[in-house]
Design a protein around this motif. Structure first.
Motif, short mmCIF file in Angstrom:
data_model
loop_
_atom_site.label_atom_id
_atom_site.label_comp_id
_atom_site.label_asym_id
_atom_site.label_seq_id
_atom_site.Cartn_x
_atom_site.Cartn_y
_atom_site.Cartn_z
N LEU A 187 64.44 32.99 25.04
CA LEU A 187 64.12 34.21 24.89
C LEU A 187 63.93 34.74 26.35
CD1 LEU A 187 64.27 36.64 23.05
CD2 LEU A 187 61.72 36.02 22.33
N GLY A 196 67.86 39.00 25.65
CA GLY A 196 67.28 39.40 24.43
C GLY A 196 66.34 40.66 24.45
N ARG A 197 65.54 40.61 25.51
CA ARG A 197 64.79 41.71 25.67
C ARG A 197 65.39 43.08 26.05
NH1 ARG A 197 61.38 37.63 28.43
NH2 ARG A 197 62.25 38.31 30.15
N VAL A 257 66.87 44.51 23.00
CA VAL A 257 65.95 45.07 22.16
C VAL A 257 65.45 46.49 22.65
CG1 VAL A 257 63.66 45.01 20.77
CG2 VAL A 257 65.37 42.84 21.18
N VAL A 296 64.38 43.09 14.93
CA VAL A 296 64.33 42.65 16.20
C VAL A 296 65.20 41.58 16.02
CG1 VAL A 296 62.88 41.78 17.95
CG2 VAL A 296 62.09 43.80 16.81
N ILE A 335 68.41 40.22 18.75
CA ILE A 335 68.49 38.98 19.47
C ILE A 335 69.58 38.18 19.20
CG2 ILE A 335 66.96 36.96 19.99
CD1 ILE A 335 64.58 38.79 19.62
N LEU A 343 59.78 38.13 13.54
CA LEU A 343 60.59 39.28 14.30
C LEU A 343 61.45 39.92 13.38
CD1 LEU A 343 61.75 37.38 17.64
CD2 LEU A 343 60.19 39.24 17.23
N MET A 358 60.31 33.18 28.09
CA MET A 358 60.01 31.87 27.36
C MET A 358 61.08 31.20 27.31
SD MET A 358 59.38 31.14 23.47
CE MET A 358 58.69 29.72 23.00
N VAL A 412 56.45 35.08 26.23
CA VAL A 412 57.89 35.69 25.92
C VAL A 412 58.13 37.17 26.61
CG1 VAL A 412 59.23 36.58 24.05
CG2 VAL A 412 57.49 35.00 23.92
N THR A 450 58.82 47.59 25.31
CA THR A 450 58.69 46.83 24.53
C THR A 450 57.70 45.72 24.88
OG1 THR A 450 60.55 45.56 25.39
CG2 THR A 450 61.02 46.79 23.57
N LEU A 500 55.44 44.49 22.08
CA LEU A 500 56.09 43.64 20.95
C LEU A 500 56.19 42.10 21.47
CD1 LEU A 500 58.16 42.98 18.58
CD2 LEU A 500 59.93 43.72 20.02
N TRP A 501 56.61 41.74 22.85
CA TRP A 501 56.49 40.60 23.22
C TRP A 501 55.06 39.88 23.31
CZ3 TRP A 501 61.06 40.11 21.91
CH2 TRP A 501 62.02 41.20 22.33
#
Lengths: 157, 157
Positions: A3, A7-8, A11, A76, A80, A121, B1, B89, B106, B109-110
């Motif tokens: 991750l 992916g971040r 999102v 989410v 991802i 998620l 991560m 993450v 975000t 969220l993480w």
DNA sequence: TATTTACTTGACTAAACTAGTCGGGTTTAC
DNA sequence: GTAAACCCGACTAGTTTAGTCAAGTAAATA
């Protein structure tokens, strides 16, 4: 499992789309400015998001991207997944053939963790993020900063 | 991560130690055979596990490694941490300075996801894994296989 | 004491992946 | 017809993984 920024970024960009939806199609240049993500990299990510039908595009001047579904219907986990980051923590991709065709010692542990991550998620949608107070606050800050030109001061570089 | 083979190997090897504890110090060669992990790679991992005081070593013939604490007091999260795989993450390592010194859109969220993962893996100890039926079954299989020489047939290569 | 077993350390490496860049397109509003 | 925007593929520096390899040191036992 991996991750990472990819992916971040995906999102974050999708959330930007949800937050600014009422402005019509959002250009990647706008997202790039507000979220400080390289424009070329956003193009790569949106190519995948479009392939997975999470966004649709409008070409030409004034064009951009918009969500292709209601924000309630986009999780989410889906975002991802769309950019090819796996939430699976196992080595065998959940197949259970990790050691000579049979389960390795820790197979079920990683399966359990994968299930937890995926469930968490999947339970979070763009709509639920948009409703969070701190998300709205950051969004307001980003819009005023980029309007005032506080970000991206030097044009290029 | 990042949760890759490195962290999984470390947890698997530590669980092997817990399962075979009554045999006295366990050599890396034994773990390598049972868990099918490269001996040299195990050496790298155990160097870190020892630095973090999760295992202690006994040198010389008949030597090997053993857990340096009760299996009840060693969690999966600690093991993964010891080999430098992060369960965090976020991009900012939980510092909240992801965008111009302030939180990115975000961030929370993480943070939430990181907390969940950490809580889950902290709640699982080597002792709780040893008690699982499927873990005991796999362990029995591995011990009989390696005694019979079913694994590692060709000696080297 | 010689030998062997096993831990210890450090240097090295091929392959894969990330987080981009770059250059050229195509579409469409004005 | 020109500019704004999407679209697409090739390229790349740097990092990390999952190892290998070699040269040790420590200690048990014959």
């Amino acid at each position: 499992m991996r991750l990472t920024t990819k992916g971040r970024y995906a999102v974050t960009a999708m959330l930007d789309l949800a937050l600014n939806a009422e402005k019509g199609p959002i250009s990647l240049a706008d997202i790039s400015r507000r979220q400080e993500i390289s424009l070329s990299y956003l193009e790569q990510l949106f190519s995948k998001l479009r392939q997975q039908s999470l966004v649709s595009s409008v070409r030409g001047p004034g064009g951009g991207y918009k969500l292709s579904r209601e924000p309630e219907a986009i999780s989410v986990a889906q975002i991802i997944d769309a950019v090819n980051e796996s939430l699976d923590v196992t080595n065998c991709e959940s197949q259970g053939n990790c050691q000579q065709g049979q389960q390795c010692l820790t197979h079920n542990l990683w399966m359990d963790l994968s299930d937890r991550i995926h469930a968490f998620l999947s339970s979070i949608t763009l709509a639920s993020l948009v409703q969070r107070d701190e998300v709205r606050e950051v969004s307001v800050r980003q819009n005023s900063s980029s309007e005032l030109g506080l970000l991206d001061v030097s044009g290029v570089q």
